[in-house]
Design an enzyme around this catalytic site. Structure first.
Site, PDB file in Angstrom:
ATOM      1  N   ARG A 260      17.205 -23.585 -53.093  1.00 45.43           N
ATOM      2  CA  ARG A 260      17.758 -22.660 -52.103  1.00 45.43           C
ATOM      3  C   ARG A 260      18.923 -21.925 -52.756  1.00 45.43           C
ATOM      4  O   ARG A 260      19.850 -22.540 -53.273  1.00 45.43           O
ATOM      5  CB  ARG A 260      18.209 -23.394 -50.839  1.00 45.43           C
ATOM      6  CG  ARG A 260      19.175 -24.532 -51.061  1.00 45.43           C
ATOM      7  CD  ARG A 260      19.749 -25.059 -49.748  1.00 45.43           C
ATOM      8  NE  ARG A 260      20.485 -26.295 -49.929  1.00 45.43           N
ATOM      9  CZ  ARG A 260      21.725 -26.393 -50.387  1.00 45.43           C
ATOM     10  NH1 ARG A 260      22.385 -25.293 -50.721  1.00 45.43           N
ATOM     11  NH2 ARG A 260      22.309 -27.563 -50.521  1.00 45.43           N
ATOM     12  N   HIS A 264      23.615 -24.820 -47.835  1.00 45.05           N
ATOM     13  CA  HIS A 264      22.728 -25.683 -47.039  1.00 45.05           C
ATOM     14  C   HIS A 264      22.572 -25.112 -45.633  1.00 45.05           C
ATOM     15  O   HIS A 264      21.457 -25.003 -45.116  1.00 45.05           O
ATOM     16  CB  HIS A 264      23.297 -27.093 -46.977  1.00 45.05           C
ATOM     17  CG  HIS A 264      22.497 -28.031 -46.141  1.00 45.05           C
ATOM     18  ND1 HIS A 264      21.253 -28.485 -46.502  1.00 45.05           N
ATOM     19  CD2 HIS A 264      22.763 -28.592 -44.941  1.00 45.05           C
ATOM     20  CE1 HIS A 264      20.782 -29.277 -45.566  1.00 45.05           C
ATOM     21  NE2 HIS A 264      21.679 -29.360 -44.603  1.00 45.05           N
ATOM     22  N   TYR A 274      29.156 -28.146 -55.780  1.00 41.09           N
ATOM     23  CA  TYR A 274      28.249 -29.145 -56.346  1.00 41.09           C
ATOM     24  C   TYR A 274      27.141 -28.539 -57.215  1.00 41.09           C
ATOM     25  O   TYR A 274      26.312 -29.271 -57.754  1.00 41.09           O
ATOM     26  CB  TYR A 274      27.621 -29.999 -55.231  1.00 41.09           C
ATOM     27  CG  TYR A 274      26.950 -29.216 -54.118  1.00 41.09           C
ATOM     28  CD1 TYR A 274      25.632 -28.795 -54.227  1.00 41.09           C
ATOM     29  CD2 TYR A 274      27.633 -28.909 -52.942  1.00 41.09           C
ATOM     30  CE1 TYR A 274      25.012 -28.089 -53.199  1.00 41.09           C
ATOM     31  CE2 TYR A 274      27.037 -28.203 -51.911  1.00 41.09           C
ATOM     32  CZ  TYR A 274      25.715 -27.792 -52.056  1.00 41.09           C
ATOM     33  OH  TYR A 274      25.105 -27.080 -51.048  1.00 41.09           O
TER      34      TYR A 274
END
Length: 361
Positions: A260, A264, A274
């Site tokens: 993606r 999120h 991250y």
């Protein structure tokens, strides 16, 4: 005493790929039987969804949408798999899988109302065989096993297909779902969209298994890992899994390797905390739209004019759907109370009268 050599297990799950990043066929034996019209329609849906995603992110930032989980990068995994379904098959999506739900028949307006938390967005038409998007991680796995068992007991030649992320494979419901499905040999297809980070945890820290697909072995069901940025590979794997399920050969776990590009969800996630810029750039080179576009252009099936036409159609549809959503009557507390039960218990009857009085002022 013998032990399992896990390297031998992992060799059984080599990634299925049909198109490379340059849009070239690298596995002729796996090319699915799709007509020129079907190939074009699949590309149209992918482009349409990319525009929809961009617009939804903008609407969310304007405060005109509520909860939204971006999908850019996962179009091949999502749409090519749904493309392999029949109208009467059942779809059990997660909260990110709204595009599949819409292409399975849910009106776009309802998708926007669902994002806003409006109850009308959860009222799925009777002719759309789907459940509401699941928020609880992996809960749809056990639900899919149950729906598939129902289809089997009724003698239906259809399947239940469910989507979930890599993070869901760390949940108990995932294992329970695939185990139940295998034990009862039900017509179910489980698609784990492995975008490598779940919410923020790398998949390598979620499991010691080198693939998620190999988790099918413990449940005694079929498993396959697929290049999730390759629409032809995703379609081929899902089509075969569906045919096997309908033929009574049991369920399949499909792991699609995807990515993606956005956060999120739009609820404050920051992927730069991250993920590295280098990794983002690496996966952008694998963009499913670019790959599929090159393939279709090589077959003279796609052009700049066709792309622009699709983009404009998406913008018009979104504008109309948002307008309709804006015109939908605001939900009231009394609405929610009235649709909760066929016969209201005493405490809700009291609350209903209380809120009727408040809303009348």
């Amino acid at each position: 005493m013998s032990t399992i050599n896990y390297s031998d297990v992992e060799k059984q799950f080599e990634t299925l790929q049909v198109l490379n990043t340059d849009g070239e066929i690298v596995n002729k034996d796996a090319v699915p039987d799709l007509s020129d019209e079907q190939l074009t329609e699949l590309m149209r849906r992918m482009v349409y969804t990319r525009i929809w995603d961009q617009r939804a992110i903008s609407l969310n930032r304007q405060g005109r949408l509520g909860f939204y989980a971006p999908v850019a990068g996962q179009e091949a995994s999502m749409l090519a798999s749904q493309f392999a379904l029949e109208k009467e098959d059942w779809l059990l999506p997660s909260y990110r899988d709204i595009p599949q739900l819409v292409f399975h028949g849910l009106p776009l307006t309802k998708a926007f109302l669902y994002s806003r938390g409006h109850f009308v967005g959860g009222q799925i038409p009777d002719d759309v065989h789907a459940l509401m998007p699941q928020i609880i991680i992996a809960a749809q796995c056990t639900q899919a096993a149950g729906v598939a068992l129902g289809l089997k007991k009724r003698g239906k030649k259809n399947i239940a297909l469910t989507y979930f992320g890599d993070g869901a494979t760390s949940q108990g419901d995932f294992y329970e779902g695939i185990n139940y499905a295998g034990a009862y040999n039900v017509p179910a297809v489980f698609i784990s969209q492995n975008n490598h980070f779940a919410i923020s945890v790398p998949v390598e820290k979620q499991t010691k298994a080198k693939t998620l697909a190999q988790k099918a072995i413990a449940a005694g069901i079929n498993g396959i890992q697929v290049d999730g940025m390759d629409p032809l590979a995703v379609y081929a794997a899902t089509k075969t899994a569906r045919e096997n399920a309908v033929a009574g050969e049991g369920p399949t776990l499909i792991e699609t390797l995807t990515y993606r590009y956005g956060p999120h969800t739009m609820a404050g996630d920051d992927p730069t905390r991250y993920r590295t810029e280098e990794l983002d750039n690496e996966w952008e080179l694998k963009d499913p739209l670019i790959r599929f576009r090159k393939y279709l252009e090589g077959k003279n099936l796609w052009s700049k004019d066709e792309e622009e036409k699709t983009v404009e159609q998406a913008k018009e549809d979104i504008k109309a759907a948002i307008k309709e959503a804006d015109q939908t009557p605001k939900q009231k507390v009394t609405d929610l109370i009235n649709i909760m039960n066929e016969q209201l218990p005493n405490n809700l009857r009291e609350q209903l009268e209380e809120y009727r009085e408040k809303e009348s002022k």
